[in-house]
Design an enzyme around this catalytic site. Structure first.
Site, PDB file in Angstrom:
ATOM      1  N   CYS A  90       5.573  30.629  17.782  1.00 18.49           N
ATOM      2  CA  CYS A  90       6.878  31.200  18.150  1.00 18.49           C
ATOM      3  C   CYS A  90       6.790  32.285  19.207  1.00 18.49           C
ATOM      4  O   CYS A  90       7.270  32.107  20.334  1.00 18.49           O
ATOM      5  CB  CYS A  90       7.541  31.755  16.897  1.00 18.49           C
ATOM      6  SG  CYS A  90       7.513  30.594  15.533  1.00 18.49           S
ATOM      7  N   LYS A 109      18.326  34.001  19.148  1.00 22.40           N
ATOM      8  CA  LYS A 109      17.028  33.608  18.572  1.00 22.40           C
ATOM      9  C   LYS A 109      15.881  33.973  19.521  1.00 22.40           C
ATOM     10  O   LYS A 109      14.857  34.526  19.116  1.00 22.40           O
ATOM     11  CB  LYS A 109      17.034  32.095  18.290  1.00 22.40           C
ATOM     12  CG  LYS A 109      15.683  31.511  17.961  1.00 22.40           C
ATOM     13  CD  LYS A 109      15.163  31.992  16.629  1.00 22.40           C
ATOM     14  CE  LYS A 109      13.712  31.611  16.433  1.00 22.40           C
ATOM     15  NZ  LYS A 109      13.180  32.094  15.169  1.00 22.40           N
TER      16      LYS A 109
HETATM   17  N1  SAJ Z   1       1.336  40.741  16.012  1.00 17.52           N
HETATM   18  C1  SAJ Z   1       0.767  41.838  16.614  1.00 17.52           C
HETATM   19  N2  SAJ Z   1       1.285  43.074  16.351  1.00 17.52           N
HETATM   20  C2  SAJ Z   1       2.345  43.240  15.501  1.00 17.52           C
HETATM   21  C3  SAJ Z   1       2.929  42.108  14.910  1.00 17.52           C
HETATM   22  C4  SAJ Z   1       2.410  40.863  15.179  1.00 17.52           C
HETATM   23  O1  SAJ Z   1      -0.188  41.734  17.381  1.00 17.52           O
HETATM   24  O2  SAJ Z   1       2.758  44.393  15.313  1.00 17.52           O
HETATM   25  C5  SAJ Z   1       0.830  39.396  16.303  1.00 17.52           C
HETATM   26  C6  SAJ Z   1       0.389  38.610  15.067  1.00 17.52           C
HETATM   27  O3  SAJ Z   1      -0.926  38.925  14.709  1.00 17.52           O
HETATM   28  C7  SAJ Z   1       0.551  37.182  15.523  1.00 17.52           C
HETATM   29  C8  SAJ Z   1       1.753  37.242  16.470  1.00 17.52           C
HETATM   30  O4  SAJ Z   1       1.904  38.611  16.811  1.00 17.52           O
HETATM   31  O5  SAJ Z   1      -0.575  36.738  16.264  1.00 17.52           O
HETATM   32  C9  SAJ Z   1       3.036  36.709  15.890  1.00 17.52           C
HETATM   33  O6  SAJ Z   1       3.197  37.136  14.553  1.00 17.52           O
HETATM   34  P1  SAJ Z   1       4.579  37.631  13.945  1.00 17.52           P
HETATM   35  O7  SAJ Z   1       4.350  38.092  12.566  1.00 17.52           O
HETATM   36  O8  SAJ Z   1       5.189  38.617  14.876  1.00 17.52           O
HETATM   37  O9  SAJ Z   1       5.525  36.368  14.041  1.00 17.52           O
HETATM   38  P2  SAJ Z   1       5.556  34.836  13.535  1.00 17.52           P
HETATM   39  O10 SAJ Z   1       5.225  33.987  14.703  1.00 17.52           O
HETATM   40  O11 SAJ Z   1       4.806  34.600  12.281  1.00 17.52           O
HETATM   41  O12 SAJ Z   1       7.117  34.706  13.156  1.00 17.52           O
HETATM   42  C10 SAJ Z   1       8.100  35.089  14.109  1.00 17.52           C
HETATM   43  C11 SAJ Z   1       9.179  35.916  13.370  1.00 17.52           C
HETATM   44  N3  SAJ Z   1      10.076  36.506  14.348  1.00 17.52           N
HETATM   45  C12 SAJ Z   1      10.363  37.825  14.351  1.00 17.52           C
HETATM   46  O13 SAJ Z   1       9.857  38.592  13.588  1.00 17.52           O
HETATM   47  C13 SAJ Z   1      11.356  38.283  15.361  1.00 17.52           C
HETATM   48  C14 SAJ Z   1       9.943  35.020  12.390  1.00 17.52           C
HETATM   49  O14 SAJ Z   1      11.005  35.740  11.773  1.00 17.52           O
HETATM   50  C15 SAJ Z   1      10.519  33.810  13.133  1.00 17.52           C
HETATM   51  O15 SAJ Z   1      11.213  32.952  12.253  1.00 17.52           O
HETATM   52  C16 SAJ Z   1       9.353  33.040  13.748  1.00 17.52           C
HETATM   53  O16 SAJ Z   1       8.684  33.923  14.682  1.00 17.52           O
HETATM   54  C17 SAJ Z   1       9.909  31.823  14.473  1.00 17.52           C
HETATM   55  O17 SAJ Z   1       9.771  30.722  13.910  1.00 17.52           O
HETATM   56  O18 SAJ Z   1      10.524  31.973  15.529  1.00 17.52           O
END
Ligand code: SAJ
Length: 419
Positions: A257, A203
């Site tokens: 997360c 995870k």
């Molecule tokens: N972000 C970027 N660039 C990207 C992708 C995201 O800057 O290319 C930023 C987003 O804007 C945001 C942050 O990263 O601020 C996190 O966003 P996210 O979409 O990556 O993740 P979360 O926090 O919404 O959800 C993540 C997911 N984990 C993965 O994709 C590995 C989700 O599947 C998990 O269940 C969740 O964390 C969790 O609860 O752990």
């Protein structure tokens, strides 16, 4: 197994409880917050998630879902409580510990306990197991314990909770089998088996992979500025390689997360984590980079009005937890700027959220931080009239540059340093 107790009814626990209830289990949802219980008992979800109210209604109509603030005797227990980070950047396991203690008196021979909360590797074995065994039963013999991490993305939870592949990590073989059988009642994705500590680490690895990848994209953006290219196009084209998947740069990484979880690895093996720590620093520093761009665009010492659009931690969510916008706003205020913020989805925030037109009145620059779809269809002409200087900085490469330029805006796209 017929009766389940789900402890913690947040954005994971609530949909999980509903899924089990609609799959034929008698589910007892537990939360320490009485307001949450009252709201759920009235049939309304406190979790803002597309499709959540419909799923809640279906589960409650089945007669299989009840809520209260204390556990009951059950065949299975699923712990879905938060694991915040403390000031030393270590996992605060208080909620996991108190949830484990709260269920211990309700275990019976054969009970299965599942932990879904994100935790440092070894938590099931070293923290949860001894608490359960305080009931006088031996884990792996009388009662069973497995770690089954959630993987759903907010905004698409109801679909992903069913369709995503899952990991079940048991303390022993029987725990693995029992956990797998439980989740196969509603999970349509594949369910992979492993041990509890590996599942905990998996995870953390998933979220850390994303954090490190985003840090790489942010570093590429900095390099793109030096060499004069549009990094968004460059990443798009690099990703045309069959084995490359570079994530997107931006104003920083927020949410409960991704910015938290890598620290759970660091706390277990600090000396082995230079890359993970560097990624964290890079992503945490992005709001300062955005401030630097703004300094070059506007005289921040002259008390300009700066408009922040999108305070959520990412687009199309109402959640502003650990949002980069919050850091950007504080940095701007510290420089002397007057910040006016707008978000079409976020309801509660640390600074007042204004109406769209109010947010741009006398503004010298709009900064798009969370690129909600909402901003794609706004009336630019109307916005232009109220601004002091027609200027916009898009930190996510989300707007159509030519549309804004044709209304007289000076447009800056973070990462677009091409000629
Ligand atoms: N972000 C970027 N660039 C990207 C992708 C995201 O800057 O290319 C930023 C987003 O804007 C945001 C942050 O990263 O601020 C996190 O966003 P996210 O979409 O990556 O993740 P979360 O926090 O919404 O959800 C993540 C997911 N984990 C993965 O994709 C590995 C989700 O599947 C998990 O269940 C969740 O964390 C969790 O609860 O752990």
């Amino acid at each position: 197994m017929k009766t389940l107790c789900i402890v913690g009814l947040g954005y994971i626990g609530l949909p999980t409880a509903c899924m089990f209830a609609t799959s034929g289990y008698r589910v007892h949802g537990v939360d320490v917050n009485q307001d949450v219980i009252d709201q759920l008992n009235s049939g309304n979800s406190h979790v803002e998630e597309p499709g959540m109210n419909t799923l809640l209604k279906k589960a409650m109509d089945s007669g299989n879902l009840k809520f209260s603030n204390t556990p009951i005797n059950a065949d299975g227990f699923v712990i879905c409580v938060p694991t915040p980070i403390n000031a030393e950047k270590k996992a605060n396991l208080d909620y996991v510990i108190s949830a484990s203690k709260s269920i211990a008196p309700f275990l019976s021979d054969g009970s299965l306990v599942i932990l879904e909360s994100t935790v440092p590797p070894g938590t099931c074995r070293d923290v949860v197991k001894p608490i359960l065994e305080s009931s006088g039963r031996t884990v792996g013999k009388d009662v069973f314990l497995a770690y089954c991490p959630e993987r759903v993305i907010p905004g698409n939870i109801i679909k992903e909770i069913v369709e995503n592949d899952r990991i079940v990590g048991g303390i022993d073989e029987q725990s693995i089998k029992k956990a797998k059988m439980l989740y196969s009642s509603f999970v349509k994705g594949k369910i992979y088996e492993t041990d509890a500590t590996s599942a905990e680490m998996i995870k953390l690895m998933e979220n850390t992979y994303r954090d490190v990848n985003i840090a790489l994209a942010n570093e590429f953006a900095m390099i793109g500025e030096k060499v004069g290219i549009n990094i968004w196009n460059a990443i798009y084209l690099a990703n045309k390689h069959p084995r490359v998947n570079i994530h997107l740069p931006g104003p920083g990484v927020g949410g409960h997360c991704i910015p938290i979880v890598p620290w759970f690895i660091v706390e277990k093996a600090r000396e082995c984590t230079p890359l993970i720590q560097a990624a964290r620093r890079i992503n945490d520093n992005m709001p300062r980079k955005i401030l630097e761009y703004l300094r070059n665009m506007v005289d921040l010492t002259s008390k300009p009005v700066i408009t922040i659009w999108g305070v959520a931690f990412k687009p199309n969510t109402d959640d502003a937890s650990f949002s980069p916008a919050t850091t950007i706003i504080h940095l701007l205020m510290a420089e002397g700027a007057i910040v006016k913020a707008h978000d079409p989805l976020v309801k509660k925030y640390t600074v007042p959220l204004l109406d769209l037109h109010e947010s741009t009145k006398n503004s010298e620059c709009i900064v798009i931080v969370a690129n909600h779809d909402y901003y794609k269809s706004i009336n630019i002409k109307g916005i232009a009239k109220t601004m002091k200087c027609k200027r916009i900085l898009d930190t996510r490469n989300s707007i159509e540059k030519s549309k804004w330029e044709s209304e007289g805006f000076e447009v800056f796209i973070f990462g677009d340093f091409g000629n």
